[in-house]
Enzyme design. Sequence first.
Site, PDB file in Angstrom:
ATOM      1  N   SER A 114      -4.092  35.055  38.789  1.00 55.53           N
ATOM      2  CA  SER A 114      -4.870  35.214  40.007  1.00 55.53           C
ATOM      3  C   SER A 114      -4.553  36.500  40.749  1.00 55.53           C
ATOM      4  O   SER A 114      -4.630  37.572  40.186  1.00 55.53           O
ATOM      5  CB  SER A 114      -4.657  33.987  40.899  1.00 55.53           C
ATOM      6  OG  SER A 114      -5.515  34.041  41.994  1.00 55.53           O
ATOM      7  N   ASP A 278     -10.262  39.317  43.982  1.00 51.33           N
ATOM      8  CA  ASP A 278      -8.878  39.344  43.497  1.00 51.33           C
ATOM      9  C   ASP A 278      -8.796  39.533  41.986  1.00 51.33           C
ATOM     10  O   ASP A 278      -9.793  39.838  41.334  1.00 51.33           O
ATOM     11  CB  ASP A 278      -8.153  38.065  43.914  1.00 51.33           C
ATOM     12  CG  ASP A 278      -8.671  36.854  43.158  1.00 51.33           C
ATOM     13  OD1 ASP A 278      -9.851  36.857  42.785  1.00 51.33           O
ATOM     14  OD2 ASP A 278      -7.896  35.904  42.927  1.00 51.33           O
ATOM     15  N   ARG A 283     -11.428  34.898  44.471  1.00 48.34           N
ATOM     16  CA  ARG A 283     -11.228  35.014  45.926  1.00 48.34           C
ATOM     17  C   ARG A 283     -12.116  36.113  46.508  1.00 48.34           C
ATOM     18  O   ARG A 283     -12.584  36.980  45.779  1.00 48.34           O
ATOM     19  CB  ARG A 283      -9.768  35.351  46.237  1.00 48.34           C
ATOM     20  CG  ARG A 283      -8.808  34.277  45.789  1.00 48.34           C
ATOM     21  CD  ARG A 283      -7.409  34.589  46.253  1.00 48.34           C
ATOM     22  NE  ARG A 283      -6.510  33.492  45.922  1.00 48.34           N
ATOM     23  CZ  ARG A 283      -5.392  33.203  46.569  1.00 48.34           C
ATOM     24  NH1 ARG A 283      -5.017  33.951  47.586  1.00 48.34           N
ATOM     25  NH2 ARG A 283      -4.647  32.190  46.208  1.00 48.34           N
ATOM     26  N   LYS A 377     -13.861  28.507  42.760  1.00 44.31           N
ATOM     27  CA  LYS A 377     -14.271  29.378  43.858  1.00 44.31           C
ATOM     28  C   LYS A 377     -14.789  30.675  43.252  1.00 44.31           C
ATOM     29  O   LYS A 377     -14.450  31.010  42.125  1.00 44.31           O
ATOM     30  CB  LYS A 377     -13.117  29.605  44.820  1.00 44.31           C
ATOM     31  CG  LYS A 377     -11.813  30.083  44.202  1.00 44.31           C
ATOM     32  CD  LYS A 377     -10.732  30.021  45.265  1.00 44.31           C
ATOM     33  CE  LYS A 377      -9.397  30.583  44.774  1.00 44.31           C
ATOM     34  NZ  LYS A 377      -8.594  29.613  44.039  1.00 44.31           N
TER      35      LYS A 377
HETATM   36  C1  G16 Z   1      -4.770  28.645  43.901  1.00 44.88           C
HETATM   37  C2  G16 Z   1      -5.796  27.568  43.951  1.00 44.88           C
HETATM   38  C3  G16 Z   1      -6.431  27.533  45.318  1.00 44.88           C
HETATM   39  C4  G16 Z   1      -5.371  27.352  46.375  1.00 44.88           C
HETATM   40  C5  G16 Z   1      -4.294  28.378  46.220  1.00 44.88           C
HETATM   41  C6  G16 Z   1      -3.148  28.005  47.106  1.00 44.88           C
HETATM   42  O1  G16 Z   1      -5.430  29.860  44.132  1.00 44.88           O
HETATM   43  O2  G16 Z   1      -6.776  27.813  42.974  1.00 44.88           O
HETATM   44  O3  G16 Z   1      -7.361  26.511  45.339  1.00 44.88           O
HETATM   45  O4  G16 Z   1      -5.904  27.462  47.657  1.00 44.88           O
HETATM   46  O5  G16 Z   1      -3.827  28.406  44.896  1.00 44.88           O
HETATM   47  O6  G16 Z   1      -2.115  28.889  46.952  1.00 44.88           O
HETATM   48  P1  G16 Z   1      -0.716  28.552  47.576  1.00 44.88           P
HETATM   49  O7  G16 Z   1      -0.233  27.249  46.966  1.00 44.88           O
HETATM   50  O8  G16 Z   1       0.129  29.730  47.215  1.00 44.88           O
HETATM   51  O9  G16 Z   1      -0.912  28.420  49.046  1.00 44.88           O
HETATM   52  P2  G16 Z   1      -5.438  31.043  43.084  1.00 44.88           P
HETATM   53  O10 G16 Z   1      -6.461  32.029  43.611  1.00 44.88           O
HETATM   54  O11 G16 Z   1      -4.022  31.553  43.123  1.00 44.88           O
HETATM   55  O12 G16 Z   1      -5.810  30.423  41.781  1.00 44.88           O
END
Ligand code: G16
Length: 544
Positions: A114, A278, A283, A377
């Site tokens: 991510s 991102d 994002r 998302k």
């Molecule tokens: C991931 C999840 C998101 C979540 C985020 C939370 O995001 O896909 O749904 O909001 O983690 O991150 P943390 O636990 O660090 O607050 P991503 O974009 O990293 O895949």
Amino acid sequence: MTQIVTVQTQPFDGQAPGTSGLRKKVKVFQQANYAENFIQSVFDSVTRDPGATLVIGGDGRFHNRTVIQQVIRMAAANGYGRVLVGRGGILSTPAASHVIRKYTASGGLVLSASHNPGGPDEDFGIKYNIANGGPAPEGVTTAIHARTLEIDRWLTVEADDIDLDRIGDVEVAGMTVSVIDPVADYADLMEELFDFAAIRKAVADGFTMRFDAMSAVTGPYAVEILENRLGFAKGTVVNGTPLEDFGGHHPDPNLIHAKELHDLMMGEDAPDLGAASDGDGDRNLIIGRGRFITPSDSLAMLAANIEIAPAYKGRLAGIARSMPTSAAADRVAEALGVPCFETPTGWKFFGNLLDAGKVTICGEESAGTGSDHVREKDGLWAVLLWLNILAARQIPVDQLAREHWARFGRNYYARHDYEGIAKDGADALMAEIKDSLGVLKGHAFGPLTVKLADSFSYSDPVDGSVSENQGIRVLFEDGSRIVFRLSGTGTQGATLRVYLERYEPADGRLDEETGAMLADQIVAAEAIAGIVEHTGRTAPDVIT
Ligand code: G16
């Protein structure tokens, strides 16, 4: 011929039951058998028909191509009939979700860490998405984790690497591998959802934007959609070539890592809209000329206007937001007479609500917004919905925000992150607040009196599953709120997130500075949690 590699059992601490993927340093993934053990645990755990299709998506970061070749050989040995992979090993996370759905694949492996940095000394990750295109739900991730605790062999075939850069079909030990255009299906979907003609007209009339792809996966998507199909000037997309190390930057679209964009948008030469996405394209960051829109506000503003976009006309069924996301969306739901769901952090919790048609749009404070068009998302989708709304309403972002607040009130909001802190201190902080929940109610912190304090627990309205301990909520009598939560996505130590929120009604103070408006909440957070004592930090590392 299938080869069976016998291995030592190797539990994956990054894939705790319930977390949706494995995120580690590249060096960890490069250990013998490491990635293979995890991939085999996935293949051993997930249901599929013989000859099923598997999608492989990646954000182009360092080690992406290596793991894709491993996955292809292992998929062939594990009885998959077809693998779909984006050219160059590229598929943004939302595009992977769409491809899984469109080609009725049994699931997909999304290779990304991510918004975390990439490169030989940085991060890598693998996540499994199910047939609806969304992240595996807890039942599946728990089964995968259980399998990692007992795995003793993985299966592969002897085959050369395939040419990932040539579109077309090749055969690997009887399995078809289709290298597909990573952009076309997704761009076509966007064109079905939004009024491209209206946006094109606004562009022709002088509407300008800058999109910062942060040298990550959205570059090719943004160039095709924004410049080629919508007519924005060449150069509208900056940092548009995906790089294995993202040019040495964090591909995290927030005010720290997209500072250059922010500075541009606050200056004299700002275009009408500034946006960024991102590492893996899920994002988004939205900034109008002179006006940053918080992700929580963006969700609320998009929800309030979503029916402007052709594919959403007359069908806003409900809104969902993660618990730490501000209640701005709740006000919109209430005014529009649709339900609003509060889920734990993590996109996977929206899956059932979207599948059941209970919600149309959902979002998170962590810069994620999306809808029922895919099950992830979707950064560019959010940007395009903003563009569609601005083209139709013909007002600047700042005016849209002001009109929104004047109708629904304003939720001032900030997140304070304490990164890379000792895990023991972080765990102790959370445990101590949890122990004090009973006595917090009725307690006053300056002008703030606690109305309710709890450890958030979610009961899924569709399948009844219960997820406990999803962060601590402290709600105050005046409608403001503090949330404490440990991040689930870091790869070093622990990260404490403190989410601060204060509500001002439509006739209240709508044009103030956020930090000043949250001063009482900041003092209360320290008094409740003893952040300085437990983290050794006197100030947050990042404020967003
Ligand atoms: C991931 C999840 C998101 C979540 C985020 C939370 O995001 O896909 O749904 O909001 O983690 O991150 P943390 O636990 O660090 O607050 P991503 O974009 O990293 O895949």
